[in-house]
Design a protein around this motif. Structure first.
Motif, PDB file in Angstrom:
ATOM      1  N   VAL A  20     -66.400  92.723 -95.247  1.00 11.16           N
ATOM      2  CA  VAL A  20     -65.874  94.066 -94.453  1.00 11.16           C
ATOM      3  C   VAL A  20     -66.456  94.543 -93.501  1.00 11.16           C
ATOM      4  N   ARG A  21     -68.013  94.377 -93.837  1.00 14.27           N
ATOM      5  CA  ARG A  21     -68.807  95.024 -92.586  1.00 14.27           C
ATOM      6  C   ARG A  21     -68.984  94.297 -91.447  1.00 14.27           C
ATOM      7  N   GLU A  22     -68.666  92.728 -91.354  1.00 13.04           N
ATOM      8  CA  GLU A  22     -68.715  91.855 -90.096  1.00 13.04           C
ATOM      9  C   GLU A  22     -67.415  91.512 -89.488  1.00 13.04           C
ATOM     10  N   VAL A 213     -64.675  97.337-101.838  1.00 11.00           N
ATOM     11  CA  VAL A 213     -64.285  98.757-101.898  1.00 11.00           C
ATOM     12  C   VAL A 213     -65.702  99.572-101.594  1.00 11.00           C
ATOM     13  N   GLN A 214     -66.734  98.972-102.298  1.00 10.66           N
ATOM     14  CA  GLN A 214     -67.794  99.551-101.927  1.00 10.66           C
ATOM     15  C   GLN A 214     -68.560  99.577-100.480  1.00 10.66           C
ATOM     16  N   ASP A 215     -67.968  98.466 -99.660  1.00  7.30           N
ATOM     17  CA  ASP A 215     -68.306  98.245 -98.383  1.00  7.30           C
ATOM     18  C   ASP A 215     -67.503  99.229 -97.589  1.00  7.30           C
ATOM     19  N   TYR A 216     -66.067  99.314 -98.051  1.00  7.88           N
ATOM     20  CA  TYR A 216     -65.432 100.367 -97.259  1.00  7.88           C
ATOM     21  C   TYR A 216     -65.970 101.755 -97.387  1.00  7.88           C
ATOM     22  N   LEU A 217     -66.025 102.066 -98.679  1.00  6.24           N
ATOM     23  CA  LEU A 217     -67.002 103.611 -98.924  1.00  6.24           C
ATOM     24  C   LEU A 217     -68.191 103.632 -98.089  1.00  6.24           C
ATOM     25  N   ASP A 218     -68.934 102.561 -98.025  1.00  3.40           N
ATOM     26  CA  ASP A 218     -70.190 102.883 -97.143  1.00  3.40           C
ATOM     27  C   ASP A 218     -70.032 102.850 -95.543  1.00  3.40           C
TER      28      ASP A 218
END
Length: 311
Positions: A20-22, A213-218
């Protein structure tokens, strides 16, 4: 569902995973390309307009008219995509389907996305559009604000729930109804610490994973302390009274299943009218499936029953 089909779904899900982040910008571009092909799969008339956000900027809105209008309701739709991906282009096929299968006009809100615009930017956009239409339904060709129904899937379901909470807390008109499709309602999706069995059981199996999901929230909420806010995690709200009549659809093969249903129960316990329906054999993202898909057909049967009850 057979064991063989479950294995096949897991294999497909794993093959399509991304960081997600990249990769979020590439995912956005891919979603738009996929939504545009083939163009013949939807013919719903559309038009683009704008709505004013609280800070004065314009929020794009795309309105979809059904092939046959059967209801006067306007479905005000907030798309999913983890607050990071998705837009009115990539959700055009899903919204065209929604308009045709419900017989309603659907207004899709192109709210600002993280990480470029972190919380609360996207929520402010959705809130501004909803508040404006509820206060002046004539802008949407309506005379009755109770004909405005909030709808959101996944992160969009989270935004719809947060908008309803914020409207009541701010003393503004609350929509009469909301449809929350497999919404994010909690802040913790770590299988080691989450209070929900579906996170532990399904967190690494199918289309959406706990890590994603955690990456999206971050990306959406860079400051960890804010993730427990009721406007990020509606299940944390201390007062859930005065909320719209709610249809909550969960997906049985989705790690968000339990937290979505928990939010529905919390709304009911606070005195609101709530229907919870689980699509047992459905993955996360049901609303974006082709029209012939059985889980989508089941979803719209339940949505149709809910809308038929009226405000």
């Amino acid at each position: 569902m057979s064991a063989l089909l479950r294995l096949a779904l897991r294999a497909v899900a794993r093959a399509g995973r991304f960081d997600v982040r990249e990769d979020y910008q590439r995912v956005r571009a891919l979603q738009r390309r996929l939504a545009a092909l083939p163009t013949a799969r939807y013919r719903t008339p559309t038009w683009d307009t704008f709505s004013d956000a609280p800070d004065g900027h314009r929020v794009p809105v795309r309105v979809f008219a059904p092939a046959e209008r059967r209801r006067e309701d306007l479905l005000l739709f907030f798309h999913g995509g983890g607050w990071v991906t998705g837009d009115i282009e990539s959700y055009t096929p899903a919204c065209a389907t929604m308009a045709d299968l419900t017989g309603c006009h659907v207004a899709s809100v192109d709210y600002r996305l993280a990480p470029e615009h972190p919380f609360p930017a996207g929520l402010e956009d959705c809130y501004g559009v909803a508040r404006g239409l509820l206060e002046d339904p004539g802008r949407a060709g309506l005379t009755d604000p109770d004909r405005i129904v909030l709808v959101g899937d996944s992160a969009g379901g989270n935004l719809a729930a947060a908008v309803s909470l914020l409207l009541r807390e701010s003393g503004h008109r609350v929509p009469s109804r909301q449809i929350l499709l497999y919404p994010v309602t909690h802040f913790d999706h770590d299988p080691a610490t989450s209070p929900f069995e579906s996170v532990r059981r399904l967190g690494d199996r199918y289309r959406l994973t706990s890590t994603e999901v955690q990456d999206y929230l971050d990306l959406y909420v860079p400051y960890p302390a804010l993730r427990r806010s009721r406007l990020v995690a509606p299940l944390m709200a201390e007062d859930l009274s005065g909320q719209p009549d709610t249809l909550l659809l969960s997906a049985g093969l989705d790690l968000l299943c339990d937290e979505g249903e928990a939010y529905g129960r919390a709304l009911a316990e606070a005195g609101n009218r709530v229907r919870i329906h689980r699509l047992e054999e459905a993955l996360h993202g049901v609303i974006t499936l082709p029209r012939f898909a059985r889980p989508l057909k089941e979803a719209y049967e339940v949505i149709d029953e809910f809308l038929e009850q009226g405000p």
